[in-house]
Write an enzyme that holds these catalytic residues in place. Structure first.
Site, PDB file in Angstrom:
ATOM      1  N   GLU A  71       0.839  -1.197   0.000  1.00 44.20           N
ATOM      2  CA  GLU A  71       0.000   0.000   0.000  1.00 44.20           C
ATOM      3  C   GLU A  71       0.871   1.243   0.000  1.00 44.20           C
ATOM      4  O   GLU A  71       1.765   1.393   0.839  1.00 44.20           O
ATOM      5  CB  GLU A  71      -0.944   0.049   1.203  1.00 44.20           C
ATOM      6  CG  GLU A  71      -1.835   1.292   1.153  1.00 44.20           C
ATOM      7  CD  GLU A  71      -2.821   1.426   2.294  1.00 44.20           C
ATOM      8  OE1 GLU A  71      -3.603   2.396   2.265  1.00 44.20           O
ATOM      9  OE2 GLU A  71      -2.811   0.584   3.218  1.00 44.20           O
ATOM     10  N   ASP A 123       9.981   7.687  -0.136  1.00 41.33           N
ATOM     11  CA  ASP A 123       9.302   7.854  -1.413  1.00 41.33           C
ATOM     12  C   ASP A 123       8.967   6.498  -2.035  1.00 41.33           C
ATOM     13  O   ASP A 123       9.839   5.666  -2.259  1.00 41.33           O
ATOM     14  CB  ASP A 123      10.238   8.651  -2.333  1.00 41.33           C
ATOM     15  CG  ASP A 123       9.612   9.073  -3.635  1.00 41.33           C
ATOM     16  OD1 ASP A 123       8.779   8.324  -4.173  1.00 41.33           O
ATOM     17  OD2 ASP A 123       9.968  10.157  -4.127  1.00 41.33           O
ATOM     18  N   ASP A 146      -3.647  12.195  -2.738  1.00 40.13           N
ATOM     19  CA  ASP A 146      -3.915  13.620  -2.905  1.00 40.13           C
ATOM     20  C   ASP A 146      -4.319  13.887  -4.353  1.00 40.13           C
ATOM     21  O   ASP A 146      -3.567  13.583  -5.277  1.00 40.13           O
ATOM     22  CB  ASP A 146      -2.652  14.420  -2.564  1.00 40.13           C
ATOM     23  CG  ASP A 146      -2.926  15.911  -2.406  1.00 40.13           C
ATOM     24  OD1 ASP A 146      -3.834  16.415  -3.094  1.00 40.13           O
ATOM     25  OD2 ASP A 146      -2.233  16.561  -1.608  1.00 40.13           O
ATOM     26  N   LYS A 150      -6.069  21.676  -8.294  1.00 41.11           N
ATOM     27  CA  LYS A 150      -5.828  22.747  -9.259  1.00 41.11           C
ATOM     28  C   LYS A 150      -5.126  22.217 -10.510  1.00 41.11           C
ATOM     29  O   LYS A 150      -4.227  21.380 -10.423  1.00 41.11           O
ATOM     30  CB  LYS A 150      -4.993  23.857  -8.611  1.00 41.11           C
ATOM     31  CG  LYS A 150      -5.709  24.562  -7.460  1.00 41.11           C
ATOM     32  CD  LYS A 150      -4.835  25.641  -6.849  1.00 41.11           C
ATOM     33  CE  LYS A 150      -5.558  26.336  -5.696  1.00 41.11           C
ATOM     34  NZ  LYS A 150      -4.719  27.384  -5.068  1.00 41.11           N
ATOM     35  N   ASP A 182     -12.145   9.824  -3.206  1.00 41.86           N
ATOM     36  CA  ASP A 182     -13.439  10.405  -2.849  1.00 41.86           C
ATOM     37  C   ASP A 182     -13.721  11.659  -3.673  1.00 41.86           C
ATOM     38  O   ASP A 182     -14.617  12.433  -3.335  1.00 41.86           O
ATOM     39  CB  ASP A 182     -13.499  10.718  -1.353  1.00 41.86           C
ATOM     40  CG  ASP A 182     -12.416  11.682  -0.911  1.00 41.86           C
ATOM     41  OD1 ASP A 182     -11.555  12.048  -1.742  1.00 41.86           O
ATOM     42  OD2 ASP A 182     -12.414  12.076   0.270  1.00 41.86           O
TER      43      ASP A 182
END
Length: 241
Positions: A71, A123, A146, A150, A182
């Site tokens: 994950e 990372d 995330d 924008k 979501d």
């Protein structure tokens, strides 16, 4: 809580370029609770793995050969802990850059006495490139990355063509890339990327999203969103070759 979106080039020049890669995460400072600090102090020596310069033998790490899931961006670790506890016959690898989340997960590992979970605190693209052997993962999970809303930040999204190709190289044939978001525009964006990525099959009957899989735990954030009428979109893609 996810990682960078471009694959580094493995040369001396590439090492320099790697430092300039666009990251899909921003490091945040945060206070550690006593439990999180305990997790790091007592759990890190055994459960946190260092970046390696060659693929890791996870059969040796876990002491067995078992189905293996990774994950990316596990946050505070609640879902990953639940999955690992519910499937002791499987092995899990979590990647998260934020120290409080790593500490929280490790505290849970210690409290529950889990032995089938290991962690990288760096990372994820570096982990995939340097530590994970090709054709070795049964599943890769990317839950609620995330979305970088924008337009000028879309280049920071982890889901890119290069990411899809890197993940495909690490999955076994028949392995699953499972993503959840979501934010519907990000789900649509993921579909755009993945539907043209070679070597994958969308497991949704309608070619879009699958019903929420039972194996993905529902988070408190997700339950709150459901009460407010917010949706969650799950995408599953199988590696064909």
């Amino acid at each position: 809580m996810t990682e960078s979106n471009d694959t580094p080039i493995q040369t001396e020049e590439g090492d320099e370029r790697q430092h300039r890669r666009i990251k899909s995460f921003v490091m945040r400072a945060g206070r550690m609770t006593e439990g999180q600090q305990r997790g790091l102090d007592q759990g890190a020596p055994k459960f946190v793995l260092p970046l390696a310069d060659a693929p890791v033998d996870f059969d040796q790490v876990f002491g067995r050969s078992a189905p293996r899931s990774l994950e990316i961006g596990f946050g505070m670790g609640h879902s990953l802990l639940e999955m690992a506890a519910a499937a002791p016959e499987q092995d899990f690898i979590g990647v998260e850059v934020h120290r409080p989340g790593v500490g929280a997960l490790l505290n849970g590992v210690l409290t529950q006495g889990l032995t089938n979970l290991r962690v990288y605190d760096c990372d994820a693209i570096e982990v995939l490139n340097r530590c994970i052997a090709d054709n070795s993962l049964d599943r890769l999970m990317l839950f609620f990355p995330d979305p970088w809303h924008k337009s000028r930040h879309h280049k920071r999204r982890i889901v890119q063509a290069s990411f899809a190709e890197l993940v495909r190289s690490k999955l076994k044939v028949g392995g699953i890339l499972h993503m959840a978001t979501d934010w519907e525009p990000y789900a649509e964006y993921m579909l755009e990327v993945m539907n043209v990525a070679p070597g994958y099959r969308n497991l949704a009957e309608d070619g879009k999203c699958v019903p929420r899989p039972a194996e993905r735990p529902i988070t408190k954030f997700e339950r709150r969103g459901e009460r407010l009428g917010h949706g969650v979109w799950d995408l599953k893609f199988e590696k064909l070759a």
